[in-house]
Design an enzyme around this catalytic site. Structure first.
Site, PDB file in Angstrom:
ATOM      1  N   HIS A 177      30.362 -30.695 -24.443  1.00 34.39           N
ATOM      2  CA  HIS A 177      31.639 -30.034 -24.669  1.00 34.39           C
ATOM      3  C   HIS A 177      32.559 -30.242 -23.478  1.00 34.39           C
ATOM      4  CE1 HIS A 177      29.707 -27.058 -22.142  1.00 34.39           C
ATOM      5  NE2 HIS A 177      28.877 -26.678 -23.106  1.00 34.39           N
TER       6      HIS A 177
HETATM    7  P1  TYD Z   1      26.118 -23.404 -24.995  1.00 35.34           P
HETATM    8  O1  TYD Z   1      27.568 -23.500 -24.670  1.00 35.34           O
HETATM    9  O2  TYD Z   1      25.644 -24.118 -26.223  1.00 35.34           O
HETATM   10  O3  TYD Z   1      25.243 -23.875 -23.750  1.00 35.34           O
HETATM   11  P2  TYD Z   1      25.208 -25.338 -23.053  1.00 35.34           P
HETATM   12  O4  TYD Z   1      26.547 -25.521 -22.443  1.00 35.34           O
HETATM   13  O5  TYD Z   1      24.139 -25.276 -22.037  1.00 35.34           O
HETATM   14  O6  TYD Z   1      24.878 -26.366 -24.076  1.00 35.34           O
HETATM   15  O7  TYD Z   1      25.749 -21.868 -25.103  1.00 35.34           O
HETATM   16  C1  TYD Z   1      24.576 -21.395 -25.743  1.00 35.34           C
HETATM   17  C2  TYD Z   1      24.842 -20.010 -26.315  1.00 35.34           C
HETATM   18  O8  TYD Z   1      25.122 -19.059 -25.284  1.00 35.34           O
HETATM   19  C3  TYD Z   1      26.031 -19.980 -27.253  1.00 35.34           C
HETATM   20  O9  TYD Z   1      25.713 -19.124 -28.325  1.00 35.34           O
HETATM   21  C4  TYD Z   1      27.132 -19.333 -26.447  1.00 35.34           C
HETATM   22  C5  TYD Z   1      26.385 -18.443 -25.491  1.00 35.34           C
HETATM   23  N1  TYD Z   1      27.040 -18.301 -24.163  1.00 35.34           N
HETATM   24  C6  TYD Z   1      27.611 -17.090 -23.815  1.00 35.34           C
HETATM   25  O10 TYD Z   1      27.604 -16.106 -24.576  1.00 35.34           O
HETATM   26  N2  TYD Z   1      28.185 -16.985 -22.578  1.00 35.34           N
HETATM   27  C7  TYD Z   1      28.210 -18.017 -21.708  1.00 35.34           C
HETATM   28  O11 TYD Z   1      28.749 -17.876 -20.574  1.00 35.34           O
HETATM   29  C8  TYD Z   1      27.627 -19.276 -22.094  1.00 35.34           C
HETATM   30  C9  TYD Z   1      27.660 -20.468 -21.163  1.00 35.34           C
HETATM   31  C10 TYD Z   1      27.053 -19.359 -23.330  1.00 35.34           C
END
Ligand code: TYD
Length: 141
Positions: free
Chosen positions: A51
């Site tokens: 992302h």
């Molecule tokens: P995600 O963005 O997929 O993690 P990565 O960047 O490691 O691939 O996030 C995983 C889950 O956690 C998603 O449901 C969103 C939640 N999340 C939060 O609630 N707060 C946060 O600060 C982050 C980074 C994720």
């Protein structure tokens, strides 16, 4: 933009008792730290991230173990190896990032400049490429 992604070496205050690394907001990293999260238990074949963020800047530190981070600005790509607890990578806003090749003991600490807001994530790579091509760097334009 890719040249704005850079490794940061943090000061080590260790002594005979062990190691201590200090990361202060607006001093050791170029933003005030509003959020901290960490990622562990990801398999070697998992790719996380995938992302870009409209507003948030990040610093990623493997405080244990190792991982790789591929950054992409729609034109250029670069791979960083995170393999020491006193080394971080700074990522500006609007850069696409993949985190992968996690070692079994990897603990990837992430410092963020903004609170979590799901609306500021761009999760579609084709959409991201289109935005970068068209210079749409702000949310909603
Ligand atoms: P995600 O963005 O997929 O993690 P990565 O960047 O490691 O691939 O996030 C995983 C889950 O956690 C998603 O449901 C969103 C939640 N999340 C939060 O609630 N707060 C946060 O600060 C982050 C980074 C994720």
């Amino acid at each position: 933009m890719i040249e704005k992604c850079r490794l940061i070496e943090f000061s080590q205050k260790g002594d005979e008792r062990g190691h201590l690394v200090v990361v202060e907001g607006n001093q050791d990293v170029p933003f005030g730290i509003k959020r901290v999260f960490y990622i562990y238990g990801s398999d070697k074949n998992v790719i996380r991230g995938r992302h870009a963020n409209y507003n948030t800047e990040f610093v990623l530190i493997n405080v244990a173990g190792t991982s790789k981070v591929k950054v992409d600005d729609g034109t250029n790509q670069k791979v960083f190896h995170l393999d020491r607890p006193h080394i971080g990578i700074y990522l500006p806003r609007m850069v696409w990032k993949d985190m992968y090749d996690f070692s079994e003991d990897s603990v990837l600490l992430v410092l963020a400049s903004q609170h979590y807001d799901a609306q500021e994530y761009i999760r579609d790579y084709e959409e991201y490429l289109k935005m970068m091509r068209e210079g749409k760097m702000e949310r909603g334009n």
